[in-house]
Motif scaffolding. Structure first.
Motif, short mmCIF file in Angstrom:
data_model
loop_
_atom_site.label_atom_id
_atom_site.label_comp_id
_atom_site.label_asym_id
_atom_site.label_seq_id
_atom_site.Cartn_x
_atom_site.Cartn_y
_atom_site.Cartn_z
N PHE A 10 20.34 15.14 23.43
CA PHE A 10 21.47 15.77 22.96
C PHE A 10 22.80 15.03 23.21
O PHE A 10 22.61 14.32 24.24
CB PHE A 10 21.74 17.19 23.45
CG PHE A 10 21.82 17.35 24.80
CD1 PHE A 10 20.70 17.64 25.36
CD2 PHE A 10 23.10 17.27 25.33
CE1 PHE A 10 20.69 17.98 26.94
CE2 PHE A 10 23.34 17.35 26.63
CZ PHE A 10 21.99 17.60 27.74
N GLY A 11 23.90 15.07 22.42
CA GLY A 11 25.20 14.30 22.90
C GLY A 11 26.34 15.39 22.24
O GLY A 11 26.09 16.01 21.51
N GLU A 71 25.38 12.43 27.15
CA GLU A 71 24.20 12.25 26.39
C GLU A 71 23.29 12.80 27.41
O GLU A 71 23.20 12.75 28.62
CB GLU A 71 23.77 10.80 26.37
CG GLU A 71 22.73 10.54 25.45
CD GLU A 71 22.95 10.61 23.94
OE1 GLU A 71 24.39 10.51 23.53
OE2 GLU A 71 22.13 10.65 23.01
N HIS A 81 28.30 5.70 20.57
CA HIS A 81 28.10 6.87 21.15
C HIS A 81 27.23 6.69 22.58
O HIS A 81 27.11 5.32 22.46
CB HIS A 81 27.05 7.70 20.06
CG HIS A 81 25.90 6.91 19.61
ND1 HIS A 81 25.01 7.54 18.58
CD2 HIS A 81 25.54 5.47 19.65
CE1 HIS A 81 24.09 6.47 18.33
NE2 HIS A 81 24.54 5.10 18.92
N SER A 106 24.32 7.35 22.94
CA SER A 106 23.01 7.34 22.81
C SER A 106 22.25 5.97 23.20
O SER A 106 20.90 6.05 23.49
CB SER A 106 22.50 7.44 21.26
OG SER A 106 23.04 9.21 20.96
N GLY A 119 25.48 17.49 18.80
CA GLY A 119 24.08 16.99 18.13
C GLY A 119 22.83 17.00 19.21
O GLY A 119 22.99 16.71 20.26
N SER A 120 21.79 17.29 18.47
CA SER A 120 20.46 17.24 19.31
C SER A 120 19.11 17.26 18.71
O SER A 120 19.28 17.29 17.05
CB SER A 120 20.62 18.58 20.10
OG SER A 120 20.34 19.53 19.35
N GLY A 121 18.02 17.04 19.08
CA GLY A 121 17.03 17.24 18.33
C GLY A 121 15.79 16.72 19.39
O GLY A 121 15.75 16.26 20.44
N PHE A 135 20.01 13.15 12.27
CA PHE A 135 20.19 11.81 13.07
C PHE A 135 18.82 11.16 12.79
O PHE A 135 17.89 11.40 13.10
CB PHE A 135 20.55 12.16 14.63
CG PHE A 135 21.66 13.28 14.76
CD1 PHE A 135 23.04 12.92 14.60
CD2 PHE A 135 21.45 14.56 15.08
CE1 PHE A 135 24.06 13.58 14.77
CE2 PHE A 135 22.31 15.66 15.31
CZ PHE A 135 23.58 15.03 14.99
N PHE A 149 17.85 9.10 14.84
CA PHE A 149 17.02 9.04 16.24
C PHE A 149 16.63 10.51 16.84
O PHE A 149 15.94 10.32 18.07
CB PHE A 149 17.72 8.35 17.46
CG PHE A 149 19.32 8.95 17.33
CD1 PHE A 149 20.34 8.14 16.45
CD2 PHE A 149 19.67 9.90 17.89
CE1 PHE A 149 21.64 8.58 16.52
CE2 PHE A 149 21.27 10.33 17.76
CZ PHE A 149 22.13 9.63 17.08
N THR A 150 16.59 11.28 16.02
CA THR A 150 15.79 12.49 16.39
C THR A 150 15.22 13.06 15.14
O THR A 150 15.59 12.98 13.89
CB THR A 150 16.86 13.60 16.84
OG1 THR A 150 17.89 13.92 16.27
CG2 THR A 150 17.15 13.28 18.30
N GLN A 186 20.01 6.15 26.17
CA GLN A 186 18.61 6.69 26.18
C GLN A 186 17.79 5.38 26.02
O GLN A 186 16.57 5.57 26.99
CB GLN A 186 18.37 7.29 24.60
CG GLN A 186 19.25 8.83 24.59
CD GLN A 186 18.59 9.29 23.17
OE1 GLN A 186 17.51 9.23 22.65
NE2 GLN A 186 19.76 10.03 22.68
N1 PHE Z 1 24.89 10.35 19.10
C1 PHE Z 1 25.20 11.35 18.31
C2 PHE Z 1 26.51 11.32 18.06
O1 PHE Z 1 27.29 10.64 18.57
C3 PHE Z 1 24.63 12.81 18.98
C4 PHE Z 1 23.20 12.91 19.31
C5 PHE Z 1 22.78 12.53 20.61
C6 PHE Z 1 22.33 13.71 18.28
C7 PHE Z 1 21.49 12.61 20.90
C8 PHE Z 1 21.32 13.85 18.71
C9 PHE Z 1 20.73 13.47 19.81
O2 PHE Z 1 26.97 12.22 17.01
#
Ligand code: PHE
Length: 356
Positions: free
Chosen positions: A309-310, A212, A171, A173, A285-287, A251, A253-254, A176
């Motif tokens: 978010f991604g 991202e 991903h 992420s 996806g987010s948080g 997730f 990470f969030t 980040q």
């Molecule tokens: N990295 C997550 C995915 O690939 C998406 C995501 C990114 C979720 C940032 C929350 C925050 O599914």
């Protein structure tokens, strides 16, 4: 028959090139008058011939010279006339030369960069071959997390004995972490790029694209996330009736985490069109960034907080531009590229319509 001086005068005053040519043929052509005089020399007695020959030859030379002179003058006049009357409009657009098109993935990335630039986001990048620490550990992904398993993730052979295998990032992420390390806080970035998962069917390819988003500041909260996503999706789909639904999710990470759906309606052919709320599909996806993630990137989670978010770039492209098989994105079929590609010079702008 005209006298020699009259003949020369007619040549000097010939109106145009065709008239001059007619004149030339009438005197120097096969049946021409001077040609006839030259022929007649043969039947003359030697004395007469000796007297006549120089005159005839002199006449021929004078006529030839006069014709050449008049011809040059008429040609120069013709060129002057053309220069004076014919114009070249250099402001006219040149005829279009055949050239390639911009791939929908590149187009959508450009559109997203444009939309987020307007919201004050910079573009950040990270490597596709990533260390496990960035891809998993720093993002609070525990050892037993399914994404770490061999069947989901591509691992590379270690380059040296004892080196931890690196991964093709699963991903965007990890960017980040890299962005926070490099730029500190406050920070507002998007990170588009390729990601890899061991997955393949009509809607999954082993390589695909994500983007991202990360905002870290002192008082960023969930409301900012919701507004940002709504603003971005409305600008991207170029519709004001884009409705979002945030579903609680998980997730590592969030915290809290939310999956975001957009509402769609179906057109006459049953195809899903973003806008309205007949049905819902997940788009991202987010948080709120987990304090452990902020700490792993070297920032103080008591001072800094924010959202991330991604989302899948290819998915967004499919939804906006109506392709239904993700695999076609990467076949490199010229016909597909011509059909779905974008003109190279149509740079997306918010004022001109990002997808115009
Ligand atoms: N990295 C997550 C995915 O690939 C998406 C995501 C990114 C979720 C940032 C929350 C925050 O599914």
């Amino acid at each position: 028959m005209a006298s020699d001086s009259e003949l020369i005068e007619r040549i000097r005053t010939a109106d145009d090139l065709p008239a001059l040519e007619a004149l030339r043929v009438s005197v120097l052509g096969k049946q021409g008058s001077i040609t006839a005089q030259l022929k007649s020399l043969g039947s003359m007695d030697p004395e007469t011939r000796a007297a006549e020959a120089p005159k005839i030859h002199a006449l021929r030379e004078a006529v030839t010279a006069a014709i050449a002179e008049r011809k040059a003058a008429l040609e120069a006049a013709e060129l002057d006339r053309k220069l004076a009357t014919e114009t070249l409009d250099l402001s006219l657009p040149a005829p279009e030369a055949p050239r390639g098109t911009v791939h929908p993935v590149s187009q959508v990335m450009d559109e997203l960069a444009e939309i987020f630039a307007d919201l004050g986001f910079a573009v950040a990048e990270g490597p596709e071959i990533e260390e496990q620490w960035y891809n998993f550990t720093a993002l609070n992904m525990p050892e037993f997390h399914p994404a770490r398993a061999m069947q989901d993730t591509f691992y590379l052979e270690p380059r040296a004995e004892g080196e931890e295998p690196r991964v093709l990032r699963t991903h965007t992420s990890p960017v980040q972490i890299r962005a926070m390390q490099e730029r500190g806080a406050p920070i507002r970035i998007i990170a588009p790029g390729r990601v890899y998962r061991s997955d393949s069917d009509a809607t999954h390819t082993p390589m695909f694209h994500q983007i991202e988003g990360l905002v870290i500041d002192r008082a960023i909260h969930l409301g900012h996330l919701k507004w940002t996503l709504e603003t971005f999706l409305r600008a991207f789909f170029e519709r004001d009736d884009v409705v979002l639904r945030m579903r609680p999710s998980y997730f590592p990470f969030t915290e809290p985490s939310a999956e975001v759906d957009v509402g769609y309606t179906r057109d006459a052919k049953g195809k899903r069109i973003v806008g309205g709320s007949e049905g819902w599909m997940e788009v991202l996806g987010s948080g709120m960034v987990h304090p452990k993630v902020i700490a792993a990137a070297g920032l103080d989670p008591d001072e800094w907080q924010g959202f991330a978010f991604g989302t899948g770039v290819d998915r967004l492209a499919m939804l906006k531009y109506g392709m239904d098989d993700l695999r076609a994105f990467f076949d490199g079929d010229i016909r597909w590229l011509k059909h779905y590609g974008f003109r190279a010079l149509d740079v997306p702008t918010l004022s001109g319509g990002v997808g115009a």
